[in-house]
Design an enzyme around this catalytic site. Structure first.
Site, PDB file in Angstrom:
ATOM      1  N   ILE A 191      15.390  29.443 -25.077  1.00 40.58           N
ATOM      2  CA  ILE A 191      16.583  30.305 -24.469  1.00 40.58           C
ATOM      3  C   ILE A 191      17.072  30.563 -25.843  1.00 40.58           C
ATOM      4  O   ILE A 191      17.830  31.558 -25.866  1.00 40.58           O
ATOM      5  CB  ILE A 191      17.323  29.458 -23.473  1.00 40.58           C
ATOM      6  CG1 ILE A 191      16.476  29.346 -22.117  1.00 40.58           C
ATOM      7  CG2 ILE A 191      18.554  30.278 -23.118  1.00 40.58           C
ATOM      8  CD1 ILE A 191      16.957  28.438 -21.208  1.00 40.58           C
ATOM      9  N   ASP A 204      22.216  18.176 -37.324  1.00 42.83           N
ATOM     10  CA  ASP A 204      21.936  17.580 -36.070  1.00 42.83           C
ATOM     11  C   ASP A 204      23.631  17.563 -35.413  1.00 42.83           C
ATOM     12  O   ASP A 204      24.502  17.026 -36.029  1.00 42.83           O
ATOM     13  CB  ASP A 204      21.792  15.987 -36.386  1.00 42.83           C
ATOM     14  CG  ASP A 204      21.698  15.110 -35.237  1.00 42.83           C
ATOM     15  OD1 ASP A 204      21.944  15.417 -33.936  1.00 42.83           O
ATOM     16  OD2 ASP A 204      20.746  13.988 -35.492  1.00 42.83           O
ATOM     17  N   ASN A 224      23.976  26.012 -26.869  1.00 46.55           N
ATOM     18  CA  ASN A 224      22.666  26.149 -26.103  1.00 46.55           C
ATOM     19  C   ASN A 224      22.124  24.732 -26.446  1.00 46.55           C
ATOM     20  O   ASN A 224      21.361  24.579 -25.538  1.00 46.55           O
ATOM     21  CB  ASN A 224      22.164  27.270 -26.306  1.00 46.55           C
ATOM     22  CG  ASN A 224      20.406  27.070 -25.970  1.00 46.55           C
ATOM     23  OD1 ASN A 224      20.156  27.416 -24.842  1.00 46.55           O
ATOM     24  ND2 ASN A 224      19.696  26.784 -26.886  1.00 46.55           N
ATOM     25  N   TYR A 229      20.852  13.662 -18.365  1.00 44.65           N
ATOM     26  CA  TYR A 229      20.698  15.104 -18.766  1.00 44.65           C
ATOM     27  C   TYR A 229      21.596  15.802 -17.660  1.00 44.65           C
ATOM     28  O   TYR A 229      22.404  16.706 -17.926  1.00 44.65           O
ATOM     29  CB  TYR A 229      19.315  15.701 -18.614  1.00 44.65           C
ATOM     30  CG  TYR A 229      19.058  17.144 -18.754  1.00 44.65           C
ATOM     31  CD1 TYR A 229      19.441  17.928 -19.852  1.00 44.65           C
ATOM     32  CD2 TYR A 229      19.060  17.935 -17.710  1.00 44.65           C
ATOM     33  CE1 TYR A 229      19.440  19.302 -19.916  1.00 44.65           C
ATOM     34  CE2 TYR A 229      18.978  19.313 -17.617  1.00 44.65           C
ATOM     35  CZ  TYR A 229      19.195  20.019 -18.942  1.00 44.65           C
ATOM     36  OH  TYR A 229      19.195  21.171 -19.007  1.00 44.65           O
ATOM     37  N   LYS A 268      25.332  17.738 -18.189  1.00 45.60           N
ATOM     38  CA  LYS A 268      25.277  19.264 -17.730  1.00 45.60           C
ATOM     39  C   LYS A 268      26.614  19.472 -16.684  1.00 45.60           C
ATOM     40  O   LYS A 268      27.297  20.491 -16.814  1.00 45.60           O
ATOM     41  CB  LYS A 268      24.188  19.783 -17.350  1.00 45.60           C
ATOM     42  CG  LYS A 268      23.078  19.967 -18.300  1.00 45.60           C
ATOM     43  CD  LYS A 268      23.378  20.929 -19.304  1.00 45.60           C
ATOM     44  CE  LYS A 268      22.493  21.182 -20.512  1.00 45.60           C
ATOM     45  NZ  LYS A 268      23.047  22.165 -21.597  1.00 45.60           N
ATOM     46  N   THR A 309      10.109  27.496 -21.349  1.00 49.30           N
ATOM     47  CA  THR A 309      10.481  27.601 -22.818  1.00 49.30           C
ATOM     48  C   THR A 309       8.909  26.859 -23.472  1.00 49.30           C
ATOM     49  O   THR A 309       8.376  26.235 -22.888  1.00 49.30           O
ATOM     50  CB  THR A 309      11.464  26.992 -23.317  1.00 49.30           C
ATOM     51  OG1 THR A 309      11.422  25.359 -22.505  1.00 49.30           O
ATOM     52  CG2 THR A 309      12.757  27.298 -22.596  1.00 49.30           C
TER      53      THR A 309
END
Length: 258
Positions: free
Chosen positions: A17, A60, A87, A151, A155, A187
């Site tokens: 993305i 990083d 992103n 994760y 988010k 992706t």
């Protein structure tokens, strides 16, 4: 040229993305900072876009000094900063049994803390240009899958950050902050991840219609097309908004009839 003259910093933009967003931004007249951990891919993208239109930074985001380094590089190269696209993210599987504290903190550092730190570092310069921030979240922010625990939490936190700063930064500094939540996107990393999990190389061609009514999952270019609206002046004074980009409703969704 919807982004003519703008300078945009896009994290995690060597692939997926982020790469699609960087490509679309340049196509719309912007110059971009490409960021990522894949030096070969990053440098190749700079050559594709043109060295006068792009610069690459290998860094990083978990390191505390990285946000300031990225902002310094974009200013040294292009002299201004109009937008930040947060992103970059660790998209990793984990559940309550496999998520230890060190892993959880690492995911939060990259997916939530680093975007906050980059906004902090960029804010003085975005204020000068009446700039904006676009955070790239995930539909998993709403609750997430059982095996995407860390994760999904990261988010969800990013979504709250967007709504909070979207109000305060716009009122105080004229800087808009918005977010798009992509659904399942094809992706390069997602294609590889599924193969590593034992799926065939063409797994994306046989996705259930319950998950993909269109017969396919989303493409990075479709996310990039949506991103341009939020990065351009077309979105006007809209701030603090989160938009889900998926092909079915997340709430109240009914399974297909057979």
């Amino acid at each position: 040229m919807r982004l003519a003259g703008k300078v945009i910093l896009v994290t995690g933009s060597c692939t997926g993305i982020g790469k699609a967003i960087a490509q679309r931004c340049v196509a719309e007249g912007a110059r971009v900072l490409i960021h990522g951990l894949e030096s070969d891919w990053g440098e190749a993208l700079v050559q594709e876009l043109g060295p006068d239109k792009a610069v690459f930074a290998h860094a990083d985001l978990a390191h505390a000094e990285t946000p300031n380094q990225l902002v310094d590089l974009v200013l040294q190269t292009f002299g201004r900063l109009d937008a930040v696209v947060n992103n970059a993210a660790m998209v990793v599987s984990s559940n309550i049994q496999t998520t230890d504290l060190a892993f959880f903190r690492r995911v939060l550092d990259v997916n939530t803390v680093a975007p906050f730190a980059l906004i902090q570092a960029a804010l003085p310069h975005l204020t000068k240009t009446n700039g904006c921030v676009l955070n790239i979240g995930s539909v998993n922010a709403w609750s997430g899958e059982p095996n995407l625990l860390a994760y999904s939490v990261s988010k969800g936190a990013l979504m709250t950050l967007t709504r909070n700063l979207g109000d305060t930064l716009f009122r105080e500094f004229g800087v808009r902050v918005n977010q798009i939540n992509p659904g399942w996107v094809l992706t390069e990393n997602e294609a590889q991840r599924k193969q590593e999990q034992g799926q065939p190389s063409n797994w994306y061609e046989t996705v259930s219609p319950l998950i993909a009514p269109a017969g396919r999952i989303l493409w990075p270019a479709e996310m990039a097309a949506a991103a341009v609206y939020w990065l351009s002046d077309e979105s006007g004074p809209i701030s603090g908004q989160v938009v889900d980009l998926e092909q079915y409703p997340l709430i109240g969704r009914n399974p297909p009839k057979h």
